[in-house]
Design an enzyme around this catalytic site. Structure first.
Site, PDB file in Angstrom:
ATOM      1  N   LYS A  98      -0.483  32.578 -16.458  1.00  0.00           N
ATOM      2  CA  LYS A  98       0.401  33.509 -15.760  1.00  0.00           C
ATOM      3  C   LYS A  98       1.187  34.290 -16.806  1.00  0.00           C
ATOM      4  O   LYS A  98       1.645  33.715 -17.801  1.00  0.00           O
ATOM      5  CB  LYS A  98       1.340  32.721 -14.842  1.00  0.00           C
ATOM      6  CG  LYS A  98       2.271  33.535 -13.969  1.00  0.00           C
ATOM      7  CD  LYS A  98       3.081  32.595 -13.076  1.00  0.00           C
ATOM      8  CE  LYS A  98       4.040  33.324 -12.161  1.00  0.00           C
ATOM      9  NZ  LYS A  98       4.802  32.381 -11.312  1.00  0.00           N
ATOM     10  N   SER A 178       4.563  33.246  -6.560  1.00  0.00           N
ATOM     11  CA  SER A 178       4.406  34.362  -7.470  1.00  0.00           C
ATOM     12  C   SER A 178       3.241  34.212  -8.447  1.00  0.00           C
ATOM     13  O   SER A 178       2.892  35.161  -9.150  1.00  0.00           O
ATOM     14  CB  SER A 178       5.693  34.532  -8.281  1.00  0.00           C
ATOM     15  OG  SER A 178       5.937  33.389  -9.107  1.00  0.00           O
ATOM     16  N   SER A 202       5.998  28.844  -5.738  1.00  0.00           N
ATOM     17  CA  SER A 202       5.214  29.848  -6.461  1.00  0.00           C
ATOM     18  C   SER A 202       3.893  29.343  -7.016  1.00  0.00           C
ATOM     19  O   SER A 202       3.067  30.143  -7.459  1.00  0.00           O
ATOM     20  CB  SER A 202       6.044  30.463  -7.592  1.00  0.00           C
ATOM     21  OG  SER A 202       7.026  31.316  -7.063  1.00  0.00           O
TER      22      SER A 202
END
Length: 487
Positions: A98, A178, A202
């Site tokens: 990420k 996210s 997330s």
């Protein structure tokens, strides 16, 4: 480099790599079926095949490691020179990060234009991965600033990466957030695994939405040093993979005691603890929400399967608990934690002009159409939050008590081994309670939208959590690859 792989070679490798677990792929490498370089090239081929075509792109890859082929060759050379060396199972496995996790090969942007020039060293967890021989394949998109920027904006959007799409339904289903790119990239078969981060939901949300396994570990088990923060109280990285076994392998590969992380702790579990084995469910007492059993047919079907496997399913109604002050906790944490990250992690301070949340707000206002098309209401709320340190301490303590009471009461009343939820439905309570949570594919709605069954356990029950999730996974298969990404 990608063009060196022919379609015939790609098709030869596909059944040995796509949808296979890390141990299976390692066995193929050991047997000489292909090399780590071939493995990397296979995933690069898939990324180029789908991401460069506007009809199939998921808009998920932000950057690729320019050194990845050379590093794969180094892994192959070391294996050839000493095939009997004791190596971690993550050795030679391509992993995506990420883009709020630092790595020296690529910028770390958190999806924000303000950080596009952000060059750093490796995050603590990336150092651990590299020590064990993992290959950092690239960076993936995310909800900008880990979805703590704007109100009501779409998940999976960032100003740097654009809008990430769900492989099970492009422009049909949400990606979850996210860690949107981590979820979509793993689902589409762009790497062996990915790393996400979670403050509240997330990892669980995009894992569920993309029919993969995602683990939010106990805060402090994995280091947060070198990760763009929201909340030092609640933030944690975690593994996102296509099966429970790989989740344990990636988790173990990232572990290590970080003396600079104020929430870090050590564990001394048995060797191989992270390999869940068969994962028997017999005799387990599993709490399931009565309201969800009444309203969710997939959850109800999961309960039936668990009973048939020998588990005892206990229906319960949780106590009424409010998480008052949750946003205040995040506001004050980020107001303190982001400047610390910017002060300690930047290698080129001249390439990034912002030093605080207020600076980011001002930077974005210079071009709102490009930088914050959905606004930045949450960031503006951080700047205007004047909560005192005494009030903040009281909120943080009260939130943890509330989260633990939410689970502790039914746990104590029924002698539960775990509580089972759907997707990230109860992620907020688990977050403030500091309880680990693992979601595993449970099936699909009639529309084709993926759904996850989420196991929530006590802080140090992660080995048990992996075994329980593996036990449920074996009752399937519940996961199928997205149809548009199997060729």
């Amino acid at each position: 480099e990608v063009q060196k792989m022919t379609e015939a070679e790609y098709n030869r490798l596909k059944p040995m790599i796509l949808e296979q677990s890390i141990p299976v792929v390692q066995e193929h490498v050991r047997n000489g079926a292909f090399s780590y370089e071939d493995l990397v090239r296979f995933f690069l081929y898939r990324i180029y095949k789908y991401e460069l075509d506007n009809s199939t792109t998921l808009n998920t890859i932000i950057a690729l490691n320019p050194q990845i082929i050379r590093e794969a060759r180094e892994r192959d050379a070391a294996l050839k020179a000493n095939p009997d060396a004791d190596r971690h199972l993550i050795y030679g496995m391509p992993v995506l990060l990420k883009d709020n996790i630092n790595t020296e090969e690529m910028p770390t942007t958190a999806g924000a234009i303000a950080l596009m020039g952000n060059r750093t060293g490796d995050a603590f967890i990336v150092e651990r991965l590299k020590e064990k021989g993992a290959l950092i394949l690239g960076k993936v998109n995310l909800s900008e600033w880990a979805y703590y920027l704007c109100r009501g904006c779409p998940v999976g959007y960032s100003a740097v990466g654009g809008q990430t799409l769900n492989p099970y339904g492009r422009r049909v289903f949400e990606t979850g957030g996210s860690s949107s790119g981590s979820g979509t990239a793993v689902a589409a078969g762009y790497a062996m695994a990915a790393v996400g981060t979670e403050t509240s939901g997330s990892i669980l949300s995009p894992s569920s939405q993309n029919s993969i396994v995602g683990l939010k570990p106990t805060v402090g088990l994995l280091s947060r040093t070198g990760i763009v923060p929201i909340s030092g109280t609640l933030d944690t990285p975690g593994p996102m993979t296509r099966n429970v076994t790989d989740t344990g392998i990636l988790l173990d590969a990232m572990m290590g005691y970080d003396v600079t992380d104020w929430q870090a702790f050590k564990v001394s579990w048995d060797e191989g603890w992270y390999l869940p084995g068969e994962g028997s469910l017999r005799g387990l007492r599993l709490g399931m929400f009565k309201s969800l059993l009444e309203s969710d047919s997939l959850y109800r079907a999961a309960a039936d399967r668990l009973r048939a496997a020998g588990a005892e399913v206990i229906e319960f109604t949780p106590p009424e608990v409010e998480l008052d002050g949750f946003l205040t906790l995040l506001n004050i944490d980020m107001k303190q934690d982001l400047p610390k990250y910017l002060r300690t992690q930047l290698l080129d301070t001249g390439a990034v002009q912002v030093r605080s949340v207020a600076d980011v707000v001002a930077f974005n206002k210079m071009d709102t159409l490009l930088r914050v098309p959905y606004g930045q209401a949450l960031f503006e709320g951080i700047v205007s939050d004047t909560t005192s340190s005494e009030a903040y301490d009281a909120i943080r303590s009260a939130l943890m008590d509330a989260g633990r009471r939410y689970f502790r009461e039914p746990w104590k009343a029924h002698g539960l081994d775990a509580v089972l939820s759907v997707n990230n439905r109860h992620a907020g309570y688990a977050a403030v309670a500091k309880y680990p949570a693992l979601t595993v594919p449970m099936g699909y709605r009639e529309s084709g939208e993926p759904v996850g069954l989420t196991f929530i356990a006590r802080p140090f029950q992660i080995p048990e959590l992996l075994r329980m999730a593996r036990g449920f996974e074996r009752l399937g298969p519940f996961r199928r690859p997205p149809e548009a990404y199997v060729e």
